[in-house]
Motif scaffolding. Structure first.
Motif, short mmCIF file in Angstrom:
data_model
loop_
_atom_site.label_atom_id
_atom_site.label_comp_id
_atom_site.label_asym_id
_atom_site.label_seq_id
_atom_site.Cartn_x
_atom_site.Cartn_y
_atom_site.Cartn_z
N ARG A 1 12.29 -1.38 -4.26
CA ARG A 1 12.55 -2.05 -3.23
C ARG A 1 11.94 -3.52 -3.37
O ARG A 1 10.81 -3.59 -4.31
N ARG B 1 0.76 -1.23 0.04
CA ARG B 1 0.15 -0.19 0.14
C ARG B 1 0.87 1.34 0.14
O ARG B 1 0.55 2.19 -0.86
N ARG B 2 1.90 1.09 0.84
CA ARG B 2 2.90 2.33 0.70
C ARG B 2 3.63 2.53 -0.49
O ARG B 2 3.65 3.75 -0.86
N ASP B 3 4.24 1.50 -0.86
CA ASP B 3 4.97 1.81 -2.39
C ASP B 3 4.99 0.69 -3.42
O ASP B 3 5.90 0.30 -3.73
N ASN C 1 3.92 0.96 -6.10
CA ASN C 1 4.15 1.39 -7.37
C ASN C 1 5.71 1.29 -7.77
O ASN C 1 6.09 1.01 -8.87
N ASP C 2 6.45 1.19 -6.68
CA ASP C 2 7.86 0.91 -6.89
C ASP C 2 8.56 -0.09 -6.43
O ASP C 2 9.60 -0.33 -6.42
N ALA C 3 7.56 -0.96 -5.82
CA ALA C 3 8.23 -2.43 -4.88
C ALA C 3 7.56 -3.44 -5.92
O ALA C 3 6.83 -3.50 -6.53
N GLN D 1 -0.68 -2.66 -5.81
CA GLN D 1 -1.15 -3.06 -4.04
C GLN D 1 -1.35 -4.19 -3.56
O GLN D 1 -1.63 -4.47 -2.45
#
Ligand code: FAD
Length: 291
Positions: free
Chosen positions: A50, A22-24, A26-28, A164
């Motif tokens: 990440r 949920r936090r990242d 899009n990049d993880a 997510q």
């Protein structure tokens, strides 16, 4: 080549993995067996900032069986599924297909969920998911949603998983008919390579040897496909060579193969027809041999 620099974090629960996504998201990227993601990162085809490691989450490795289905946690290793005798008795097509997936070494690390999430069009487990009409559960902090395999696979290397979401588990239906047979085959350059074309079938017969239901699928186009309407033409027949030839021909005509250095589109379509007929006959022979 080496991967671009990235952060690494271990999730201890599905809830924690979902919160990290949920936090990242899009990049993880989640990392399971790493058998597809790590080579993609090394070739810089994937550049996640990440990695969220889900290997320590016991709940994602559970395999539970009942009369209707095998439920396999997304992070169950392919080798554990392959060696599970009770699972092989309930959903034999999975074990048959896994023998063609990469090598012992890749199956020791690779996971069932990772294979589905990666969604290589030539991969064996997505094809089995289509043929059996498997369903998947996708979880996020907003809750869970269940999709059929047909809804899940949306294109080459593309699925319905949102950034997510975590693929939590897969449900593989078991067929109740006693006289059921299945078959899986493929052609590849070398054993362990991805298939040029793969075919899978499952057929159930009644006591008189007539087909009660049948499922057929092919991988060789942009997405692995099952052909429920075409395979339904086998129902009520004795699955003779004529009807098999017609079904195999129409299924092969329904895929959209491309040409590359391994095979032309025409050759792939020809192969698809030959392999489709072969798995239908083999599945039927196995069903006939059941006492
Ligand atoms: C030499 C070699 C030969 C191979 N041959 C074959 C073959 O013949 N047939 C075949 O099918 N495969 C083959 N593979 C690939 C192998 O089967 C992989 O195991 C599989 O594709 C990915 O599973 P994984 O657990 O390693 O996933 P990973 O590599 O860890 O992840 C793959 C992708 O799925 C995502 N992902 C993983 N788990 C989840 C989850 N729970 N929820 C959401 N997203 C998730 C990751 O973020 C990543 O994008 C081969 C691999 C190698 C190295």
């Amino acid at each position: 080549m080496k991967a671009v620099p990235f952060d690494y974090v271990r999730a201890r629960s599905v809830a924690e993995a979902c919160e990290l996504l949920r936090r990242d998201g899009n990049d993880a990227k989640l990392i399971a067996g790493g058998q597809s993601l790590v080579p993609m990162m090394a070739m810089r085809l994937a550049r996640p900032a990440r990695l969220i490691d889900i290997n320590g989450i016991a709940a994602l490795k559970l395999i539970t069986l009942d009369a209707n289905a095998a439920r396999i946690g997304a992070c169950a290793r392919q080798c554990d599924v392959e060696r599970d005798a009770a699972l092989a008795a309930l959903v034999p097509l999975l074990k048959r297909a896994l023998a063609w997936v990469g090598h012992v070494q890749t199956r020791n690390r690779g996971t069932v969920g990772g294979s589905l999430a990666h969604a290589d069009p030539a991969a064996e487990l997505p094809l089995v998911a289509q043929v059996l009409g498997a369903s998947v559960v996708l979880r996020s902090t907003a809750g869970a949603r269940k999709l059929s395999a047909a809804e899940f696979f949306t294109g080459p290397l593309t699925t319905a998983i949102e950034p997510q979401e975590c693929l939590e588990g897969i449900s593989w239906p078991a067929w109740p008919e006693r006289r059921t047979g299945c078959a899986f085959t493929e052609v590849s350059r070398r054993h362990g390579d991805f298939a040029i074309v793969a075919a899978a079938a499952q057929i159930a017969l009644d006591e008189d040897g007539k087909c009660v239901r049948a499922s057929l699928g092919l991988a060789g186009g942009s997405i692995p496909l099952a052909f429920p309407q075409i395979a339904a033409r086998l129902a009520g027949t004795r699955v003779d060579d004529n009807v098999v030839a017609g079904v195999a021909h129409d299924a092969a005509a329904a895929i959209d193969p491309g040409s590359d250095l391994h095979a032309s589109a025409d050759f792939r379509r020809h192969l698809a027809e030959v392999l489709a007929a072969r798995v239908l006959r083999a599945a039927c022979d196995e069903a006939r041999a059941r006492p």
